[in-house]
Design a protein around this motif. Structure first.
Motif, PDB file in Angstrom:
ATOM      1  N   ILE A 100       1.085  -0.812 -10.279  1.00 31.97           N
ATOM      2  CA  ILE A 100       0.617  -1.931  -9.940  1.00 31.97           C
ATOM      3  C   ILE A 100       1.719  -2.965 -10.525  1.00 31.97           C
ATOM      4  O   ILE A 100       2.212  -3.928 -10.094  1.00 31.97           O
ATOM      5  CB  ILE A 100      -0.802  -2.168 -10.434  1.00 31.97           C
ATOM      6  CG1 ILE A 100      -1.735  -1.629  -9.332  1.00 31.97           C
ATOM      7  CG2 ILE A 100      -1.189  -3.859 -10.203  1.00 31.97           C
ATOM      8  CD1 ILE A 100      -3.167  -1.367  -9.721  1.00 31.97           C
ATOM      9  N   ASP A 101       1.825  -2.969 -11.841  1.00 31.91           N
ATOM     10  CA  ASP A 101       2.616  -3.811 -12.579  1.00 31.91           C
ATOM     11  C   ASP A 101       4.048  -3.766 -12.130  1.00 31.91           C
ATOM     12  O   ASP A 101       4.648  -4.853 -11.817  1.00 31.91           O
ATOM     13  CB  ASP A 101       2.658  -3.423 -14.138  1.00 31.91           C
ATOM     14  CG  ASP A 101       1.215  -3.791 -14.714  1.00 31.91           C
ATOM     15  OD1 ASP A 101       0.871  -4.833 -14.324  1.00 31.91           O
ATOM     16  OD2 ASP A 101       0.712  -2.950 -15.442  1.00 31.91           O
ATOM     17  N   VAL A 102       4.457  -2.521 -11.889  1.00 35.02           N
ATOM     18  CA  VAL A 102       5.871  -2.577 -11.302  1.00 35.02           C
ATOM     19  C   VAL A 102       5.998  -3.328 -10.017  1.00 35.02           C
ATOM     20  O   VAL A 102       6.882  -4.092  -9.694  1.00 35.02           O
ATOM     21  CB  VAL A 102       6.488  -1.033 -11.041  1.00 35.02           C
ATOM     22  CG1 VAL A 102       7.571  -0.857 -10.150  1.00 35.02           C
ATOM     23  CG2 VAL A 102       6.492  -0.226 -12.435  1.00 35.02           C
ATOM     24  N   LEU A 103       5.038  -3.083  -9.168  1.00 34.23           N
ATOM     25  CA  LEU A 103       5.001  -3.753  -7.882  1.00 34.23           C
ATOM     26  C   LEU A 103       4.907  -5.198  -8.113  1.00 34.23           C
ATOM     27  O   LEU A 103       5.551  -6.128  -7.447  1.00 34.23           O
ATOM     28  CB  LEU A 103       4.026  -3.253  -6.849  1.00 34.23           C
ATOM     29  CG  LEU A 103       4.058  -1.744  -6.283  1.00 34.23           C
ATOM     30  CD1 LEU A 103       2.816  -1.239  -5.888  1.00 34.23           C
ATOM     31  CD2 LEU A 103       5.327  -1.813  -5.385  1.00 34.23           C
TER      32      LEU A 103
ATOM     33  N   GLY B 179       1.008  -1.338  -0.213  1.00 29.47           N
ATOM     34  CA  GLY B 179       0.047  -0.081  -0.142  1.00 29.47           C
ATOM     35  C   GLY B 179       0.742   1.185  -0.052  1.00 29.47           C
ATOM     36  O   GLY B 179       0.573   2.195  -0.760  1.00 29.47           O
ATOM     37  N   LYS B 180       1.929   1.374   0.815  1.00 24.20           N
ATOM     38  CA  LYS B 180       2.859   2.510   1.130  1.00 24.20           C
ATOM     39  C   LYS B 180       3.504   2.645  -0.373  1.00 24.20           C
ATOM     40  O   LYS B 180       3.493   3.710  -1.027  1.00 24.20           O
ATOM     41  CB  LYS B 180       3.696   2.158   2.058  1.00 24.20           C
ATOM     42  CG  LYS B 180       3.069   2.421   3.489  1.00 24.20           C
ATOM     43  CD  LYS B 180       3.957   2.348   4.623  1.00 24.20           C
ATOM     44  CE  LYS B 180       3.260   2.829   6.017  1.00 24.20           C
ATOM     45  NZ  LYS B 180       4.070   2.397   7.217  1.00 24.20           N
ATOM     46  N   GLU B 181       4.153   1.503  -0.882  1.00 25.57           N
ATOM     47  CA  GLU B 181       4.980   1.750  -2.284  1.00 25.57           C
ATOM     48  C   GLU B 181       3.926   2.082  -3.301  1.00 25.57           C
ATOM     49  O   GLU B 181       4.429   2.963  -4.006  1.00 25.57           O
ATOM     50  CB  GLU B 181       5.357   0.368  -2.620  1.00 25.57           C
ATOM     51  CG  GLU B 181       6.424  -0.444  -1.474  1.00 25.57           C
ATOM     52  CD  GLU B 181       7.938   0.111  -1.651  1.00 25.57           C
ATOM     53  OE1 GLU B 181       8.160   1.221  -1.409  1.00 25.57           O
ATOM     54  OE2 GLU B 181       8.494  -0.414  -2.299  1.00 25.57           O
ATOM     55  N   PHE B 182       2.843   1.894  -3.399  1.00 21.85           N
ATOM     56  CA  PHE B 182       1.832   1.936  -4.231  1.00 21.85           C
ATOM     57  C   PHE B 182       1.557   3.461  -4.301  1.00 21.85           C
ATOM     58  O   PHE B 182       1.608   4.416  -5.220  1.00 21.85           O
ATOM     59  CB  PHE B 182       0.559   1.324  -4.012  1.00 21.85           C
ATOM     60  CG  PHE B 182      -0.371   1.878  -5.328  1.00 21.85           C
ATOM     61  CD1 PHE B 182      -1.705   2.707  -4.869  1.00 21.85           C
ATOM     62  CD2 PHE B 182      -0.222   1.489  -6.746  1.00 21.85           C
ATOM     63  CE1 PHE B 182      -2.415   2.949  -5.845  1.00 21.85           C
ATOM     64  CE2 PHE B 182      -1.177   1.887  -7.547  1.00 21.85           C
ATOM     65  CZ  PHE B 182      -2.297   2.497  -7.334  1.00 21.85           C
ATOM     66  N   ASN B 183       1.445   4.131  -2.928  1.00 24.11           N
ATOM     67  CA  ASN B 183       1.196   5.400  -2.543  1.00 24.11           C
ATOM     68  C   ASN B 183       2.256   6.445  -3.071  1.00 24.11           C
ATOM     69  O   ASN B 183       2.231   7.354  -3.377  1.00 24.11           O
ATOM     70  CB  ASN B 183       0.676   5.773  -1.191  1.00 24.11           C
ATOM     71  CG  ASN B 183      -0.803   5.597  -1.156  1.00 24.11           C
ATOM     72  OD1 ASN B 183      -1.706   5.463  -2.092  1.00 24.11           O
ATOM     73  ND2 ASN B 183      -1.268   5.284   0.253  1.00 24.11           N
ATOM     74  N   SER B 184       3.427   5.640  -3.003  1.00 19.22           N
ATOM     75  CA  SER B 184       4.544   6.589  -3.232  1.00 19.22           C
ATOM     76  C   SER B 184       4.849   6.681  -4.672  1.00 19.22           C
ATOM     77  O   SER B 184       6.036   7.406  -5.159  1.00 19.22           O
ATOM     78  CB  SER B 184       5.833   5.861  -2.540  1.00 19.22           C
ATOM     79  OG  SER B 184       6.159   4.990  -3.407  1.00 19.22           O
ATOM     80  N   GLY B 185       3.916   6.006  -5.364  1.00 18.68           N
ATOM     81  CA  GLY B 185       4.198   6.263  -6.776  1.00 18.68           C
ATOM     82  C   GLY B 185       4.338   5.148  -7.832  1.00 18.68           C
ATOM     83  O   GLY B 185       4.184   5.110  -8.943  1.00 18.68           O
TER      84      GLY B 185
END
Ligand code: ADP
Ligand code: MG
Ligand code: ZN
Length: 726
Positions: free
Chosen positions: A639-642, A630-636
């Motif tokens: 979805i595919d990168v994650l 969630g935090k990583e996503f919020n940081s920009g």
């Protein structure tokens, strides 16, 4: 300290500590040596596993049996704890991998056999890391006074001295003070604190029945425990083999286990049992030491155990998961003579005496008419105060009024007298019932006046009466031969009008319907449970691990009781932590959901998790995978990168983000919306549906739109909706 509690919940999936666990953990974290005495199934493992996760350095765990170590390590790995294992059973490659994991400090725990400890290679390995804790499991093995002394354990004292800054914790289920002292001394413990837990295992239903037709009784008992795992203990190897043949020919899933078999066969059978491929193990006492299996639902003692210690250990192998388990002992006077015969073969007189004293205590337990927990727990020197446990046959037996049993006593006593005080209970009963047995005819006893005068009662009722006569000392049983003899009190009744009062009504087998406690746990959907069990089995087989390592029976029972529909609801079930949710959550949810749909089981959309209504999802724990995502996503990150970074499918990332949003966290909407495949003009109707039906159960929404909108989309919609954008 809240850390321990968080680990308990997040990693192991449990809500509260068992008695003493927290105190022990705190003591160990404070680097104080600890000796832990807890009955089997009491929960000793967490007492060192939780500190191991808190310590910065390594925790070494010494354990005597390879099979035991393997299971423990597997269980830890399943909850996501990095654990290494070093013993002779490993292939050279695996040994190397495990060795490296210790060396590069990625493992938090190292399980190791005692004989490996003093090897140079291991010594220098451990010198190279910080060793915070030395754990000695089954610590009684260090004592010659224990029932299972192992020479290799003697080296542990030296090992301990080599690492003075590590705290030392010893764990055992053996209660005698002598063994306790030995452990503390031999491990060179420094001002150790002793923790002794109660030996009362509340979830074990204790029951004793007179042995009438042992085979039929066994079959009846097994029929009451269909599809459950259990152990049957027999006196001899021959009996084990015979019972195995007879039961398996009736279609029961059994395997034998005794010292007369090859190691290979024994291990094979044990393995089948652990993997739930065989339901029932029929064993001599040799079986059970290496068994960590949590879902053993019953223990049947086909024959009388030699002493209370063994009996207690053996019944203790059931119900480790805390669910009700049934322990039935079939008791006959003939068994006493058998054991006595073996005791008499012993050379040493003192040994004979000790063995007889032990046997007497066991018999007393079996004959007890008060709550079974009195004789049992008092035996271990613990005061037991409760006068109604509700979990033993005697407590459950309806309160019966005492009646006058003088006439019955007179009949019984005269039968003993007329046959010369040479026969056991069953013979006397047959005589009173007028049985046409060869033995009676051979002795000519059919001509006695007492022959057939006791037909007003049946065999069971007479057997119950004999117990009472013995207790009242109206007659005594010869410990040597099992024959019944008269006492001074007998003549009082026979000749002086002495009166006796007692109970006549038959006691019904209590397993049938009388389930007072642990009732709620039994109140679950058995059909769903079977489905979940099958799934667990197939996953276990695929991975080559025992099923209980994946989820305990208790966990499956809870699922089948509350029908969890979401990951959130799954998390509130005992035994499900973050890692197991990750690995198995969706598989089991799918089964539960489709089952509910098929059976038309209506659930309120608000999570009605009965057993865990007051449970909270773990909060503020940045270690949790979904929080991280969630935090990583919020940081920009997209979805595919994650998905690439975490090496999972994008779908998985989406459900992590959903989870994160569900916790009440704000999530950035860019990067979510674009992923939705439903045309934009149709979006509003989904949000409207959320407004009406809530967001807890996506399946409700899914059904509402006739399965036309994918779950993938629904997850994304929900994230947006929960962020207040609708
Ligand atoms: P022991 O080593 O004392 O025989 P274990 O450590 O193997 O017992 O624990 C027995 C069972 O109880 C295991 O299935 C374990 O996961 C479970 N258990 C331990 N502590 C708790 C707890 N606090 N809450 C729920 N279950 C627990
Ligand atoms: Mg243990
Ligand atoms: Zn009781």
């Amino acid at each position: 300290m809240n850390k321990a509690k968080n680990i308990l919940k997040d990693i192991f999936g449990y809500d509260s500590f068992r008695p003493l666990q927290n105190e022990i953990i705190q003591n160990v974290i404070n680097k104080k040596d600890s000796l832990v005495i807890m009955p089997t199934g009491g929960g000793k493992s967490l007492c060192y596993q939780i500190p191991a996760l808190i310590f910065e350095g390594l925790t070494v765990v010494i354990s005597p049996l390879i099979s035991l170590m393997k299971d423990q390590v597997e269980q830890l790995r399943q909850v996501g704890v990095k654990t290494a294992l070093l013993n002779s059973s490993l292939s050279p490659e695996d040994y190397k991998i495990n060795f490296e994991n210790v060396k590069n400090k990625s493992a938090k725990l190292l399980y190791i056999a005692p004989e490996s400890l003093l090897k140079d290679e291991i010594g220098s390995l451990l010198k190279g890391v910080i060793l915070d804790c030395i754990t000695v499991d089954e610590a009684h093995c260090i004592s010659e006074w224990g029932h299972d002394f192992r020479k290799e354990y003697r080296q542990l004292g030296i090992f301990r001295q080599n690492f003075p800054s590590a705290v030392c914790i010893g764990l055992t289920a053996t209660a005698t003070p002598r063994v306790q002292d030995d452990i503390m001394k031999n491990l060179n413990m420094v001002q150790p604190k002793k923790f002794i837990a109660s030996f009362n295992r509340e979830n074990l239903f204790l029951q004793v029945e007179p042995k009438r037709d042992a085979f039929q009784q066994t079959v009846d008992f097994l029929n009451e425990h269909k599809n459950q795992s259990g152990i049957i203990y027999c006196f001899s190897r021959r009996q084990v083999d015979e019972l195995h043949d007879d039961l398996s020919s009736l279609g029961f899933s059994t395997k034998p286990y005794h010292a007369g078999m090859s190691d290979e066969d024994r291990n094979k059978n044990q393995d089948l049992f652990i993997k739930d491929e065989v339901q029932i193990i029929i064993a001599t006492i040799a079986f059970g030491m290496g068994i960590n299996k949590s879902n053993v639902r019953f223990v049947l003692h086909h024959d009388l155990p030699k002493n209370i210690e063994s009996y207690y250990q053996e019944i203790g192998r059931s119900g480790r998961d805390g669910l009700r388990s049934d322990c039935l002992l079939l008791f006959s006077y003939a068994d006493i003579s058998k054991i006595n015969y073996f005791i008499d073969q012993k050379e040493d007189e003192r040994e004979r005496l000790v063995a007889k004293t032990h046997l007497e205590a066991m018999v007393k337990y079996a004959e007890s008419e008060v709550c079974r927990r009195y004789p049992l727990i008092n035996y271990f020197g613990e005061k037991y105060h409760n006068d109604f446990c509700g979990m033993c046959d005697n407590c459950i037996a309806e309160e019966k009024d005492l009646v006058d049993i003088t006439v019955h006593a007179q009949k019984f006593l005269s039968a003993i007298k007329r046959t010369g005080e040479k026969f056991g209970a069953n013979y006397i009963i047959d005589l009173l019932l007028g049985e046409e047995s060869d033995r009676i005819f051979h002795n000519g006893h059919q001509n006695l006046s007492v022959y057939g005068i006791g037909k007003e009662l049946d065999k069971k009722q007479w057997q119950k009466l004999v117990h009472q006569f013995v207790r009242k000392e109206i007659l005594v049983r010869d410990m040597e031969f099992g024959s019944l003899k008269l006492t001074p009190k007998s003549s009082d009744i026979l000749f002086n009008n002495g009166k006796v009062r007692g109970f006549i009504k038959e006691i019904k087998p209590a397993t049938k319907k009388l389930k007072l406690q642990f009732q709620s746990e039994e109140n679950y959907d058995h059909e769903l449970f079977e489905l979940l069990r099958k799934k667990r089995k197939s996953i276990a087989d695929e991975k080559g691990i025992p099923p209980f390592v994946i989820f305990s029976d208790k966990t499956l029972v809870q699922m089948a009781a509350v029908y969890p529909q979401t990951e959130n609801e799954l998390l509130s079930i005992s035994g499900i932590g973050i890692n197991k949710l990750e690995n198995y959550g969706s598989i089991f949810l799918t089964i539960i959901k489709s089952y509910c749909a098929r059976k038309n089981i209506q659930l309120k959309s608000s999570a009605k998790v009965r057993t865990g209504a007051n449970r909270q999802k773990p909060k503020n724990n940045s270690d949790l995978r979904y929080v991280l995502v969630g935090k990583e996503f919020n940081s920009g990150k997209s979805i595919d990168v994650l998905a690439g970074e975490f090496n999972v499918k994008p779908q998985r990332i989406i459900s992590h983000i959903a989870h994160y949003a569900f916790d009440g966290n704000k999530v950035r909407i860019e990067g979510i919306k674009e992923k939705i495949s439903l045309p934009e003009k149709e979006h509003q109707k989904v949000f409207d549906a959320f407004k009406e039906d809530g967001t807890t159960t996506l399946s409700v929404i899914f059904e509402r739109f006739n399965k036309e909108i994918s779950y993938e989309d629904l997850h994304l919609f929900r994230i947006i909706y929960l962020n207040g954008n609708s």
